[in-house]
Scaffold this motif. Structure first.
Motif, PDB file in Angstrom:
ATOM      1  N   VAL A 116       0.860  -1.189   0.000  1.00  0.00           N
ATOM      2  CA  VAL A 116       0.000   0.000   0.000  1.00  0.00           C
ATOM      3  C   VAL A 116       0.893   1.234   0.000  1.00  0.00           C
ATOM      4  CG1 VAL A 116      -1.927   1.165   1.132  1.00  0.00           C
ATOM      5  CG2 VAL A 116      -1.633  -1.308   1.418  1.00  0.00           C
ATOM      6  N   TRP A 212      -4.416   1.113   7.269  1.00  0.00           N
ATOM      7  CA  TRP A 212      -4.359  -0.035   6.352  1.00  0.00           C
ATOM      8  C   TRP A 212      -5.294  -1.104   6.896  1.00  0.00           C
ATOM      9  CZ3 TRP A 212      -0.160   1.200   9.523  1.00  0.00           C
ATOM     10  CH2 TRP A 212       0.184   0.234  10.497  1.00  0.00           C
ATOM     11  N   SER A 221       3.155  -1.048   4.164  1.00  0.00           N
ATOM     12  CA  SER A 221       2.593   0.290   3.976  1.00  0.00           C
ATOM     13  C   SER A 221       3.775   1.227   3.766  1.00  0.00           C
ATOM     14  CB  SER A 221       1.789   0.723   5.203  1.00  0.00           C
ATOM     15  OG  SER A 221       0.697  -0.160   5.412  1.00  0.00           O
TER      16      SER A 221
END
Length: 228
Positions: A116, A212, A221
Motif C-alpha cells: 500500500v 491499512w 505500507s
C-alpha cells in the motif's frame, strides 16, 4: 575422213550423257523445338510446416517456401500453454470454494496481498513522529518499521504489537528523499493485519492520518518523505 568420223562419235557420246541423283524417299518435316514463353511462370511448390503437421502432403501448384512467413509481434500468445494447466486451475478453484463452504478452509479472498502506497509528504522538519495503533478489534497484529535513506535501511522497531492506544515512532530525516516502510509481520487472529496511523512534524502539526486494512503477512505500507 576415217579419223574425223571416229573423233565425231567420241565427242557426241560424252557431250549428251548426264548424271542425275534422285531425292531421298523420306520427306517427313523435321519437328520444331518449342521454347517456353518468357512470361510463363513455372509451377512452384510450397513445403508444408512439418513441425505443426507432420502428416501433411506437399501440395502441387503452390509456391515453394519453408514454413510460413509471420510478422514479428510483442503480443503474448498461448501457443505453448499446457491445456491441462487450465483444467488444473479450475479444479483447484472449485476445491478451494468447497472447503471454504464447509468451514474447512479460511476465506482469505478479502486479504490484500500487495503493498500500500500512501504517497509523498513534503516537510522542512528534521524529524517526524509516526503514531500507530490497531484498527478495529485487538487481535495480535505485529509490525516492523524501517526508514530507508540512500538505499540503506535502518530498523526503527523490529516487532511492535499494536494495541488500542498509539505507540510513537520517531523518524529522523536527511535532506532529500526518505522512505518509511511499515511491514505486517503476521495476520491478526480475526483476519488480516490492520492499523491506524497519524504522522506529525516536529512542531506537532498533523501531516496525514489514515489506516491499512486486512493486509497479508509481508505486505508493506509505504511512505515517501521529502525534506526540503
Amino acid at each position: 575422213m576415217i579419223c574425223f568420223t571416229v573423233g565425231s562419235y567420241a565427242q557426241n557420246d560424252f557431250g549428251t550423257t548426264k548424271l542425275k541423283i534422285k531425292a531421298p524417299l523420306n520427306t517427313a518435316p523435321v519437328p520444331k523445338k518449342v521454347t517456353p514463353s518468357a512470361t510463363a511462370e513455372a509451377p512452384v511448390i510450397k513445403a508444408p510446416d512439418i513441425l505443426k503437421n507432420p502428416d501433411a502432403v506437399m501440395p502441387l501448384g503452390s509456391k515453394y517456401q519453408i514454413g510460413e512467413t509471420k510478422s514479428f509481434s510483442m503480443e503474448q500468445t498461448n501457443d505453448f500453454i499446457n491445456p491441462g494447466d487450465r483444467v488444473r486451475d479450475k479444479l483447484n478453484e472449485s476445491i478451494s470454494k468447497s472447503l471454504i463452504a464447509n468451514g474447512l478452509k479460511e476465506d482469505d479472498s478479502y486479504i490484500r496481498k500487495t503493498d500500500v502506497d500512501f504517497g509523498v509528504i513534503r516537510t522542512k522538519s528534521n524529524y517526524l513522529i509516526v503514531r500507530i495503533r490497531d484498527y478495529g478489534a485487538i487481535d495480535g497484529d505485529l509490525v516492523k518499521a524501517s526508514v530507508i535513506y540512500d538505499y540503506k535501511p535502518t530498523v526503527l522497531t523490529n516487532s511492535l504489537l499494536l494495541g488500542p492506544g498509539f505507540d510513537d515512532i520517531r523518524v529522523n530525516l536527511n535532506d532529500g528523499l526518505n522512505y518509511l516502510e511499515l511491514e505486517a509481520l503476521n495476520r491478526g487472529n480475526l483476519g488480516g493485519n490492520t492499523g491506524n496511523f497519524e504522522i506529525y512534524d516536529q512542531e506537532g502539526k498533523m501531516l496525514i492520518s489514515n489506516y491499512w486494512d486486512n493486509i497479508d503477512k509481508g505486505v508493506k505500507s509505504k511512505f515517501t518523505f521529502i525534506k526540503e
